[in-house]
Motif scaffolding. Sequence first.
Motif, PDB file in Angstrom:
ATOM      1  N   MET A  21     -24.703  11.230  34.227  1.00  0.00           N
ATOM      2  CA  MET A  21     -24.101  12.551  34.318  1.00  0.00           C
ATOM      3  C   MET A  21     -22.712  12.516  33.688  1.00  0.00           C
ATOM      4  N   PRO A  22     -22.218  13.648  33.201  1.00  0.00           N
ATOM      5  CA  PRO A  22     -20.898  13.661  32.568  1.00  0.00           C
ATOM      6  C   PRO A  22     -19.796  13.216  33.524  1.00  0.00           C
ATOM      7  N   THR A  23     -18.799  12.546  32.963  1.00  0.00           N
ATOM      8  CA  THR A  23     -17.695  12.037  33.774  1.00  0.00           C
ATOM      9  C   THR A  23     -16.468  12.938  33.741  1.00  0.00           C
ATOM     10  N   HIS A  24     -16.440  13.905  32.839  1.00  0.00           N
ATOM     11  CA  HIS A  24     -15.305  14.812  32.710  1.00  0.00           C
ATOM     12  C   HIS A  24     -15.796  16.257  32.626  1.00  0.00           C
ATOM     13  N   ALA A  25     -14.895  17.158  32.877  1.00  0.00           N
ATOM     14  CA  ALA A  25     -15.182  18.586  32.749  1.00  0.00           C
ATOM     15  C   ALA A  25     -14.798  19.062  31.356  1.00  0.00           C
ATOM     16  N   PRO A  26     -15.438  20.121  30.878  1.00  0.00           N
ATOM     17  CA  PRO A  26     -14.995  20.712  29.616  1.00  0.00           C
ATOM     18  C   PRO A  26     -13.543  21.187  29.738  1.00  0.00           C
ATOM     19  N   GLU A  27     -12.819  21.136  28.629  1.00  0.00           N
ATOM     20  CA  GLU A  27     -11.420  21.553  28.628  1.00  0.00           C
ATOM     21  C   GLU A  27     -11.252  22.859  27.862  1.00  0.00           C
ATOM     22  N   ASN A  28     -10.080  23.452  28.039  1.00  0.00           N
ATOM     23  CA  ASN A  28      -9.693  24.683  27.345  1.00  0.00           C
ATOM     24  C   ASN A  28     -10.674  25.828  27.560  1.00  0.00           C
ATOM     25  N   VAL A  29     -11.097  25.996  28.799  1.00  0.00           N
ATOM     26  CA  VAL A  29     -11.986  27.110  29.141  1.00  0.00           C
ATOM     27  C   VAL A  29     -11.158  28.390  29.148  1.00  0.00           C
ATOM     28  N   SER A  30     -11.681  29.410  28.511  1.00  0.00           N
ATOM     29  CA  SER A  30     -11.016  30.712  28.537  1.00  0.00           C
ATOM     30  C   SER A  30     -12.072  31.807  28.483  1.00  0.00           C
ATOM     31  N   PHE A  31     -11.671  32.995  28.857  1.00  0.00           N
ATOM     32  CA  PHE A  31     -12.604  34.115  28.774  1.00  0.00           C
ATOM     33  C   PHE A  31     -11.864  35.385  28.427  1.00  0.00           C
ATOM     34  N   SER A  32     -12.626  36.322  27.910  1.00  0.00           N
ATOM     35  CA  SER A  32     -12.088  37.649  27.622  1.00  0.00           C
ATOM     36  C   SER A  32     -13.213  38.665  27.769  1.00  0.00           C
ATOM     37  N   LEU A  33     -12.833  39.867  28.110  1.00  0.00           N
ATOM     38  CA  LEU A  33     -13.795  40.952  28.219  1.00  0.00           C
ATOM     39  C   LEU A  33     -13.896  41.632  26.859  1.00  0.00           C
ATOM     40  N   ILE A  34     -15.117  41.703  26.346  1.00  0.00           N
ATOM     41  CA  ILE A  34     -15.382  42.372  25.079  1.00  0.00           C
ATOM     42  C   ILE A  34     -16.420  43.451  25.335  1.00  0.00           C
ATOM     43  N   TYR A  89     -29.596  13.377  34.690  1.00  0.00           N
ATOM     44  CA  TYR A  89     -29.180  12.582  35.844  1.00  0.00           C
ATOM     45  C   TYR A  89     -28.237  13.319  36.786  1.00  0.00           C
ATOM     46  N   GLY A  90     -27.798  14.496  36.402  1.00  0.00           N
ATOM     47  CA  GLY A  90     -26.956  15.255  37.320  1.00  0.00           C
ATOM     48  C   GLY A  90     -25.877  16.059  36.618  1.00  0.00           C
ATOM     49  N   ASN A  91     -25.084  16.715  37.455  1.00  0.00           N
ATOM     50  CA  ASN A  91     -24.018  17.593  36.985  1.00  0.00           C
ATOM     51  C   ASN A  91     -22.693  16.858  36.920  1.00  0.00           C
ATOM     52  N   GLY A  92     -21.929  17.160  35.893  1.00  0.00           N
ATOM     53  CA  GLY A  92     -20.572  16.657  35.786  1.00  0.00           C
ATOM     54  C   GLY A  92     -19.628  17.549  36.570  1.00  0.00           C
ATOM     55  N   PRO A  93     -18.371  17.193  36.637  1.00  0.00           N
ATOM     56  CA  PRO A  93     -17.395  18.008  37.370  1.00  0.00           C
ATOM     57  C   PRO A  93     -17.136  19.340  36.652  1.00  0.00           C
ATOM     58  N   PHE A 143     -17.878  11.160  27.042  1.00  0.00           N
ATOM     59  CA  PHE A 143     -17.752  11.684  28.406  1.00  0.00           C
ATOM     60  C   PHE A 143     -19.073  12.227  28.946  1.00  0.00           C
ATOM     61  N   ARG A 144     -20.112  12.199  28.159  1.00  0.00           N
ATOM     62  CA  ARG A 144     -21.376  12.828  28.557  1.00  0.00           C
ATOM     63  C   ARG A 144     -22.197  11.988  29.520  1.00  0.00           C
ATOM     64  N   GLY A 145     -22.112  10.687  29.443  1.00  0.00           N
ATOM     65  CA  GLY A 145     -22.835   9.827  30.365  1.00  0.00           C
ATOM     66  C   GLY A 145     -24.284   9.619  29.982  1.00  0.00           C
ATOM     67  N   TYR A 146     -24.860  10.476  29.206  1.00  0.00           N
ATOM     68  CA  TYR A 146     -26.234  10.392  28.721  1.00  0.00           C
ATOM     69  C   TYR A 146     -26.412  11.569  27.778  1.00  0.00           C
ATOM     70  N   VAL A 147     -27.627  11.895  27.428  1.00  0.00           N
ATOM     71  CA  VAL A 147     -27.870  13.033  26.544  1.00  0.00           C
ATOM     72  C   VAL A 147     -27.552  14.322  27.301  1.00  0.00           C
TER      73      VAL A 147
END
Length: 108
Positions: free
Chosen positions: A1-14, A83-87, A29-33
């Motif tokens: 499972m991934p060992t890190h979370a994605p970075e620079n998450v942002s959102f906007s309303l369109i 194998y599972g979810n990352g953080p 950081f993926r841990g597997y495929v």
Amino acid sequence: MPTHAPENVSFSLIDAGLEVTWDPLPVYFRGYVLEGYTLKIWKTDNTLLGSYSQAPESSKAIVAGIKQHNGVACVAVNGFTKYGNGPFSGCTFGENGMLCTPRLRPPE
């Protein structure tokens, strides 16, 4: 499972809905495929508005039907493998990717 979370998450309303973007997880950081990403969206009253899956090659999603009156307060993204979810990423709230304080991290 991934060992890190994605970075620079942002959102906007369109016009089409809620557009969420993030940096893809580096291979080391993926841990597997990597099988994909999960997006979780919470409303201002801390209730889950929805959970959405995206393909592993994605770094952007548009969630149709979400408008400003839905009261989006928090968006978080994680990667997952067989194998599972990352953080999850820290809770991003507001447009332009402002990060909330640790006490306002997304509910589990």
